[in-house]
Design a protein around this motif. Structure first.
Motif, PDB file in Angstrom:
ATOM      1  N   PHE A 111       0.825  -1.205   0.000  1.00 20.82           N
ATOM      2  CA  PHE A 111       0.000   0.000   0.000  1.00 20.82           C
ATOM      3  C   PHE A 111       0.865   1.263   0.000  1.00 20.82           C
ATOM      4  N   ALA A 112       1.963   1.251   0.743  1.00 14.25           N
ATOM      5  CA  ALA A 112       2.863   2.405   0.743  1.00 14.25           C
ATOM      6  C   ALA A 112       3.431   2.645  -0.652  1.00 14.25           C
ATOM      7  N   GLU A 113       3.767   1.564  -1.339  1.00  7.94           N
ATOM      8  CA  GLU A 113       4.282   1.703  -2.699  1.00  7.94           C
ATOM      9  C   GLU A 113       3.212   2.272  -3.632  1.00  7.94           C
ATOM     10  N   ASP A 114       1.971   1.845  -3.436  1.00 12.63           N
ATOM     11  CA  ASP A 114       0.859   2.412  -4.214  1.00 12.63           C
ATOM     12  C   ASP A 114       0.778   3.922  -4.033  1.00 12.63           C
ATOM     13  N   ILE A 115       0.879   4.369  -2.788  1.00 11.63           N
ATOM     14  CA  ILE A 115       0.767   5.798  -2.490  1.00 11.63           C
ATOM     15  C   ILE A 115       1.928   6.567  -3.106  1.00 11.63           C
ATOM     16  N   LEU A 116       3.135   6.043  -2.949  1.00 13.76           N
ATOM     17  CA  LEU A 116       4.326   6.773  -3.376  1.00 13.76           C
ATOM     18  C   LEU A 116       4.553   6.742  -4.880  1.00 13.76           C
ATOM     19  N   THR A 117       4.063   5.708  -5.544  1.00 11.41           N
ATOM     20  CA  THR A 117       4.289   5.583  -6.992  1.00 11.41           C
ATOM     21  C   THR A 117       2.996   5.670  -7.801  1.00 11.41           C
ATOM     22  N   ASP A 118       1.892   5.922  -7.124  1.00  8.60           N
ATOM     23  CA  ASP A 118       0.576   6.061  -7.749  1.00  8.60           C
ATOM     24  C   ASP A 118       0.193   4.818  -8.552  1.00  8.60           C
ATOM     25  N   THR A 119       0.435   3.657  -7.949  1.00 11.65           N
ATOM     26  CA  THR A 119      -0.030   2.395  -8.534  1.00 11.65           C
ATOM     27  C   THR A 119      -1.273   1.936  -7.774  1.00 11.65           C
ATOM     28  N   ARG A 120      -1.871   0.821  -8.224  1.00 16.68           N
ATOM     29  CA  ARG A 120      -3.090   0.310  -7.589  1.00 16.68           C
ATOM     30  C   ARG A 120      -2.972  -1.211  -7.442  1.00 16.68           C
ATOM     31  N   LEU A 121      -1.973  -1.657  -6.692  1.00 13.33           N
ATOM     32  CA  LEU A 121      -1.720  -3.081  -6.544  1.00 13.33           C
ATOM     33  C   LEU A 121      -2.424  -3.691  -5.334  1.00 13.33           C
ATOM     34  N   ALA A 122      -2.687  -2.901  -4.310  1.00 16.40           N
ATOM     35  CA  ALA A 122      -3.331  -3.413  -3.104  1.00 16.40           C
ATOM     36  C   ALA A 122      -4.827  -3.595  -3.335  1.00 16.40           C
ATOM     37  N   PRO A 123      -5.439  -4.612  -2.711  1.00 16.09           N
ATOM     38  CA  PRO A 123      -6.903  -4.773  -2.826  1.00 16.09           C
ATOM     39  C   PRO A 123      -7.600  -3.554  -2.223  1.00 16.09           C
ATOM     40  N   ASP A 124      -8.444  -2.885  -3.025  1.00 15.71           N
ATOM     41  CA  ASP A 124      -9.026  -1.626  -2.574  1.00 15.71           C
ATOM     42  C   ASP A 124     -10.471  -1.790  -2.126  1.00 15.71           C
ATOM     43  N   PHE A 125     -11.137  -0.650  -1.861  1.00 14.27           N
ATOM     44  CA  PHE A 125     -12.505  -0.698  -1.368  1.00 14.27           C
ATOM     45  C   PHE A 125     -13.455  -1.292  -2.405  1.00 14.27           C
TER      46      PHE A 125
END
Length: 376
Positions: free
Chosen positions: A337-351
């Motif tokens: 999730f931190a990597e998603d935030i910092l690199t603007d990716t969407r790899l973590a399961p979201d809402f």
């Protein structure tokens, strides 16, 4: 990963909270890109004490104030499920990134509202379905996808726990009240069904039976007997999108066990947890395979033996992950999730992913209530 700090506020971050203190807080403290800057609890005294213990500058007894502070970029929601909605919506209003425990909401309507609001706010959001971060789960998925056992013929999953039956601890008695949205189906079932679908693909239809063999429970500390309106026996039969049949048995108040067995045309994969608490997301998993000998002429009986698959963790890039168990899986979920935030990716399961899982649980209950197959 980009070398930048994400400042986290933990709602439910009391060091007396067994879950947060053993999972989220160690994960956040060990990550080079994450800092705990705020702790929120229901009482200022405990918030201040816990904040001091983890080195956080800020303490709050009001979730809205924690979300509003400029010193928080991400809100971790680690409170009981009935309180998820209020904490998540407060963070969304302040456009803060959110890591919320599963289940996302106490019901699907809440989950749908949170998912829509999070998308409109343009924030990053994830839900704590950390079983998919387990190396054995990830390896099982790869072995299915690369054809190690050939075309999948069928899949069976068994999830059993001593909890959520006729005995309950005082602090978890709320799990036996259906209105709270935290029960055998949503917690043990939700985590396990997410792992199963991650490995073999999603359901396209199902039939279900639910039953309550325990209609009341005894509080262990006091002997008080309380009513129970949640199912403790859940049976699901269905078809995956691939057409492969799947069966699932989820039960509470029995000896604990977790197992997934996938039968393929070329062999079998088996994922087990021993000792087990009936929670796949807690880790401690063993993966085995049996690949059929193509030269064998046997038409019945054993065709080879199961062998345990030894899995070596990939280099962690300098991250000091804990060695095993649920803390490891939560730490890895925070890393993604931190990597998603910092690199603007969407790899973590979201809402949005969480909403689909809520809808699957609704279909299970719909099928059980109507006594009919549900197809979508």
């Amino acid at each position: 990963m980009v070398k930048k700090k994400i400042r986290a506020g933990v709602v439910g971050g009391s060091m007396n909270n067994k879950w947060a203190s053993q999972t989220h807080i160690p994960a956040l403290l060990q990550h080079p890109n994450l800092d705990i800057t705020a702790i929120g609890t229901s009482r200022m005294e405990s918030a201040r004490k816990s904040a001091d213990e983890v080195g956080a500058a800020l303490a709050f007894d009001d979730t809205k104030k924690l979300a509003a502070t400029e010193d928080v970029d991400m809100v971790v929601v680690s409170v009981k499920v009935p309180h998820h909605y209020g904490a998540v919506m407060a963070a969304i209003q302040e456009r803060k990134h959110i890591f919320c425990e599963w289940p996302l909401g106490a019901n699907t309507a809440e989950a749908a509202e949170m998912a829509k609001a999070a998308e409109l706010a343009g924030i990053h959001h994830t839900v704590g379905l950390q079983a998919r971060q387990d190396l054995e789960v990830q390896t099982m998925k790869k072995l299915v996808e690369d054809g190690t056992i050939g075309e999948v013929l069928s899949c069976h999953m068994q999830v059993a726990t001593r909890g959520k039956g006729g005995q309950i601890a005082q602090d978890t008695a709320y799990l036996l009240n259906r209105a709270n949205g935290a029960n055998l189906l949503t917690i043990n079932g939700g985590h396990s069904l997410d792992a199963l679908q991650y490995i073999v693909g999603e359901f396209r239809e199902l039939s279900a039976i639910t039953s309550s063999r325990y209609n009341e429970a005894t509080i262990q500390e006091t002997g008080e007997v309380i009513p129970k309106d949640t199912s403790d026996q859940i049976l699901i039969h269905g078809l995956l999108e691939t057409g492969a049949p799947v069966s699932v048995h989820i039960q509470g108040g029995v000896n604990s066990k977790f197992e997934i067995e996938i039968q393929g045309k070329k062999g079998i994969l088996r994922l087990t947890q021993n000792p087990s608490l009936g929670h796949v997301q807690f880790g401690n998993l063993t993966l085995e395979k049996l690949v059929y000998d193509p030269s064998s002429t046997q038409s019945h009986g054993p065709n080879g033996a199961f062998e345990q698959i030894s899995i070596t963790a990939e280099p962690d890039g300098g991250l000091d992950f804990p060695k095993e168990g649920v803390t490891l899986n939560v730490a890895k979920a925070h890393h993604v999730f931190a990597e998603d935030i910092l690199t603007d990716t969407r790899l973590a399961p979201d809402f949005n992913h969480a909403l689909k899982l809520h809808q699957l649980l609704d279909r299970i209950e719909e099928s059980a209530a109507a006594g009919k197959k549900v197809v979508w």
